[in-house]
Scaffold this motif. Structure first.
Motif, mmCIF file in Angstrom:
data_model
loop_
_atom_site.group_PDB
_atom_site.id
_atom_site.type_symbol
_atom_site.label_atom_id
_atom_site.label_comp_id
_atom_site.label_asym_id
_atom_site.label_seq_id
_atom_site.Cartn_x
_atom_site.Cartn_y
_atom_site.Cartn_z
ATOM 1 N N GLY A 282 -4.145 10.299 15.412
ATOM 2 C CA GLY A 282 -4.771 9.079 14.922
ATOM 3 C C GLY A 282 -3.908 7.864 15.207
ATOM 4 N N ILE A 283 -4.531 6.694 15.141
ATOM 5 C CA ILE A 283 -3.835 5.455 15.470
ATOM 6 C C ILE A 283 -2.680 5.186 14.514
ATOM 7 C CG2 ILE A 283 -5.178 3.835 14.053
ATOM 8 C CD1 ILE A 283 -4.196 3.346 17.766
ATOM 9 N N GLY A 284 -2.747 5.745 13.311
ATOM 10 C CA GLY A 284 -1.668 5.563 12.344
ATOM 11 C C GLY A 284 -0.361 6.187 12.776
ATOM 12 N N ALA A 285 -0.390 7.038 13.803
ATOM 13 C CA ALA A 285 0.847 7.638 14.303
ATOM 14 C C ALA A 285 1.765 6.590 14.923
ATOM 15 C CB ALA A 285 0.525 8.726 15.322
ATOM 16 N N VAL A 286 1.199 5.475 15.373
ATOM 17 C CA VAL A 286 2.010 4.426 16.010
ATOM 18 C C VAL A 286 2.937 3.761 14.987
ATOM 19 C CG1 VAL A 286 1.941 2.245 17.267
ATOM 20 C CG2 VAL A 286 0.332 4.082 17.850
ATOM 21 N N PRO A 287 2.420 3.167 13.903
ATOM 22 C CA PRO A 287 3.346 2.595 12.920
ATOM 23 C C PRO A 287 4.190 3.650 12.227
ATOM 24 C CG PRO A 287 1.094 2.519 12.101
ATOM 25 C CD PRO A 287 1.013 2.882 13.543
ATOM 26 N N SER B 224 5.750 11.555 22.488
ATOM 27 C CA SER B 224 5.613 12.193 21.177
ATOM 28 C C SER B 224 4.319 11.795 20.469
ATOM 29 C CB SER B 224 6.817 11.856 20.298
ATOM 30 O OG SER B 224 6.810 10.479 19.944
ATOM 31 N N LEU B 225 3.673 10.715 20.924
ATOM 32 C CA LEU B 225 2.390 10.329 20.335
ATOM 33 C C LEU B 225 1.251 11.231 20.801
ATOM 34 C CD1 LEU B 225 2.534 6.424 20.582
ATOM 35 C CD2 LEU B 225 2.740 7.820 18.511
ATOM 36 N N ARG B 226 1.478 12.008 21.838
ATOM 37 C CA ARG B 226 0.455 12.924 22.389
ATOM 38 C C ARG B 226 -0.842 12.140 22.670
ATOM 39 N NH1 ARG B 226 -0.950 17.542 18.977
ATOM 40 N NH2 ARG B 226 -0.591 16.184 17.181
ATOM 41 N N LEU B 227 -0.708 11.185 23.561
ATOM 42 C CA LEU B 227 -1.810 10.273 23.845
ATOM 43 C C LEU B 227 -2.920 10.967 24.629
ATOM 44 C CD1 LEU B 227 0.281 7.133 24.796
ATOM 45 C CD2 LEU B 227 -0.923 7.540 22.645
ATOM 46 N N ARG B 228 -4.167 10.653 24.271
ATOM 47 C CA ARG B 228 -5.348 11.193 24.942
ATOM 48 C C ARG B 228 -6.135 10.018 25.513
ATOM 49 N NH1 ARG B 228 -2.317 14.752 23.915
ATOM 50 N NH2 ARG B 228 -2.764 16.675 22.770
ATOM 51 N N PHE C 26 -5.293 2.259 21.931
ATOM 52 C CA PHE C 26 -3.876 2.029 22.159
ATOM 53 C C PHE C 26 -3.661 1.811 23.648
ATOM 54 C CE2 PHE C 26 0.488 3.644 22.870
ATOM 55 C CZ PHE C 26 1.177 2.811 22.001
ATOM 56 N N ASN C 27 -3.056 0.666 23.998
ATOM 57 C CA ASN C 27 -2.862 0.295 25.398
ATOM 58 C C ASN C 27 -1.406 0.534 25.781
ATOM 59 O OD1 ASN C 27 -2.526 -1.130 27.878
ATOM 60 N ND2 ASN C 27 -4.292 -2.408 27.384
ATOM 61 N N SER D 38 0.834 -1.207 0.000
ATOM 62 C CA SER D 38 0.000 0.000 0.000
ATOM 63 C C SER D 38 0.868 1.256 0.000
ATOM 64 C CB SER D 38 -0.930 -0.010 1.213
ATOM 65 O OG SER D 38 -0.192 0.178 2.398
ATOM 66 N N ASP D 39 0.202 2.413 0.201
ATOM 67 C CA ASP D 39 0.916 3.688 0.123
ATOM 68 C C ASP D 39 1.427 4.185 1.467
ATOM 69 O OD1 ASP D 39 -1.496 4.264 1.266
ATOM 70 O OD2 ASP D 39 -2.035 5.887 -0.099
ATOM 71 N N GLY D 40 1.366 3.351 2.495
ATOM 72 C CA GLY D 40 1.862 3.756 3.806
ATOM 73 C C GLY D 40 2.033 2.567 4.719
ATOM 74 N N PRO D 41 2.838 2.717 5.776
ATOM 75 C CA PRO D 41 3.031 1.624 6.716
ATOM 76 C C PRO D 41 1.856 1.502 7.675
ATOM 77 C CG PRO D 41 4.242 3.549 7.460
ATOM 78 C CD PRO D 41 3.620 3.919 6.129
ATOM 79 N N GLY D 42 1.774 0.363 8.333
ATOM 80 C CA GLY D 42 0.758 0.200 9.373
ATOM 81 C C GLY D 42 -0.159 -0.980 9.193
ATOM 82 N N GLY D 43 -0.312 -1.490 7.967
ATOM 83 C CA GLY D 43 -1.243 -2.598 7.762
ATOM 84 C C GLY D 43 -2.656 -2.189 8.123
ATOM 85 N N ARG D 44 -3.255 -2.884 9.105
ATOM 86 C CA ARG D 44 -4.610 -2.550 9.558
ATOM 87 C C ARG D 44 -4.627 -1.343 10.491
ATOM 88 N NH1 ARG D 44 -5.244 -8.141 12.089
ATOM 89 N NH2 ARG D 44 -3.091 -8.286 11.430
ATOM 90 N N MET D 45 -3.465 -0.825 10.835
ATOM 91 C CA MET D 45 -3.359 0.279 11.795
ATOM 92 C C MET D 45 -3.030 1.559 11.029
ATOM 93 S SD MET D 45 -1.293 -0.100 15.352
ATOM 94 C CE MET D 45 -1.965 0.517 16.886
#
Length: 415
Positions: free
Chosen positions: A206-211, A79-83, A64-65, A40-47
């Motif tokens: 967004g969750i995509g920030a993790v991958p 740096s993920l600025r978790l909420r 995100f746990n 695909s056009d970005g990393p992360g798979g289903r994330m």
């Protein structure tokens, strides 16, 4: 970029989901020449997270746990600025909404846990004992317990049918993506432990920030996007454009279905499908970052994402996420909208559906006895990793990728 990452690769990793990113990272760290190929056009798979008209749209509702060991090891959480979500949830039962919250983190919610309000005295004692055991026992002991279905484990713990069916089943259905509680109790105990010891959050971007963070830590030119693999060959991999990438070692880090196609004969578990609907609303229908679950099963769970992270929608707009088991069948969205009116106690006729995501293999089916980790070795120089080789979780995917890198290095060590 270090010169050691230039030249022909000695390892090709197929798939830039969490498992592939972890594997590639660990191999690069010890000097292996790695190419990570992503279709695909970005990393992360289903994330992944899409940006559309000011909205952040995760490809399916995810949380995100912070308690997972692999998360603590690999990610810069600041740096993920978790909420955070509210430490608990609201279950809509046949007798009305029931709020369950962790009184150690939110003392003001302790009143809801008085006997008779949410649970009977017996259920409160049983759930407290279950939670204490899972939180305090060493992980090794939890993993060695005899495995059974989660439903049997909850019954064995002394919880009543009413507590299970009206409160725990609706919540756990969203965790396992199945409503029979047939998932491995070993996995349930590990999940329960992580919920007690960690915090459920969403990154502000967004969750995509993790991958994305994991991918950003790779050396230059390791990750190649929009490079789908057609076949694993004797000398490496064949790309769909007809070109080849040669390497002595190939690690397949894709979803289970793709892995079985690339590695014929690989046994893979069934998958759980889920569909998530996103609605834009002029004002928030629930002014708190709390997950709601539905004992009728019409909706798995729903929450106002902008109460968790205001960054998920343009100013002045609320974004509601609601998930159901299975695929997006005709008429399902209308049924969901009507049920949301009951759950939120408001008129939903003016809610605007932004999009819907169906994820066919969102999680592997994990019936007992479920092995918490499988070897990644498939054949000489061929490996496979992913959550379907461990557990259906961020921890499982990262741990499987870690194991793949470790086994690759062990097999290539002199002697």
């Amino acid at each position: 970029m270090s010169d050691r990452h230039r030249g022909a690769p000695d390892t090709v990793v197929v798939g830039a989901g969490l498992a592939g990113l972890a594997c590639a990272s660990d191999l690069c760290r010890v000097g292996r020449r790695v190419v990570l190929l992503e279709a695909s056009d970005g990393p992360g798979g289903r994330m992944r997270t899409d940006r559309r008209d000011g909205f952040l749209l995760d490809r399916g509702f995810q949380v995100f746990n912070t308690s997972y060991p692999q998360v603590k090891r690999r990610l810069d959480l600041r740096s993920l600025r978790l909420r955070p979500f509210t430490p608990g949830f609201v279950a809509h039962t046949p007798t009305g909404p029931v709020r369950l919250a962790d009184p150690t983190r939110r003392p003001s919610a302790a009143g809801a846990l008085l006997p008779g309000r949410a649970l009977t005295a017996r259920d409160l004692a049983a759930s407290a004992a279950l939670t204490a055991r899972d939180a305090l026992l060493p992980v090794a002991l939890l993993k060695r317990r005899p495995d059974r279905a989660t439903s049997a484990a909850l019954s064995r713990a002394g919880l009543s049918d009413a507590a299970v069916n009206h409160i725990l089943r609706p919540f756990l259905s969203g965790v396992f993506l199945e409503d029979g509680l047939e998932t491995s109790a070993r996995f349930f105990h590990l999940v329960w432990r992580s919920l007690v010891r960690g915090t459920l959050c969403l990154p502000a971007d967004g969750i995509g920030a993790v991958p994305a963070q994991l991918a950003g830590g790779l050396p230059d030119h390791v990750l190649r996007l929009e490079t789908p693999v057609a076949e694993v060959t004797a000398s490496g991999v064949l790309l769909t454009d007809g070109s080849e990438v040669s390497a002595t070692t190939v690690v397949v880090a894709t979803d289970a279905v793709t892995a079985a196609r690339l590695l014929p004969g690989l046994p893979v578990p069934g998958g759980r499908a889920v569909t998530t609907y996103y609605h834009a609303v002029d004002s928030t229908p629930m002014p708190e970052p709390t997950l709601m679950v539905d004992s009728t099963g019409t909706v798995l769970n729903t929450c106002v994402l902008t109460e968790v992270a205001a960054t998920y929608a343009p100013p002045g707009t609320a974004l509601v996420s609601s998930s159901v088991l299975g695929t997006d069948e005709p008429g399902t969205s209308d049924v969901v909208l009507r049920r949301l009116a009951d759950l939120y106690g408001t008129d939903t006729s003016g809610w605007q559906q932004i999009t819907a995501y169906t994820v066919e293999g969102a999680l592997p089916a994990m019936p007992p006895p479920w092995p918490l980790s499988l070897t990644t070795r498939f054949g000489p120089g061929r490996y496979v990793c992913g959550d379907h080789r461990a557990t259906g979780s961020v921890q499982g995917a990262l741990a499987s990728g870690t194991r793949a890198a470790r086994e690759v290095l062990a097999d290539s060590a002199p002697g």
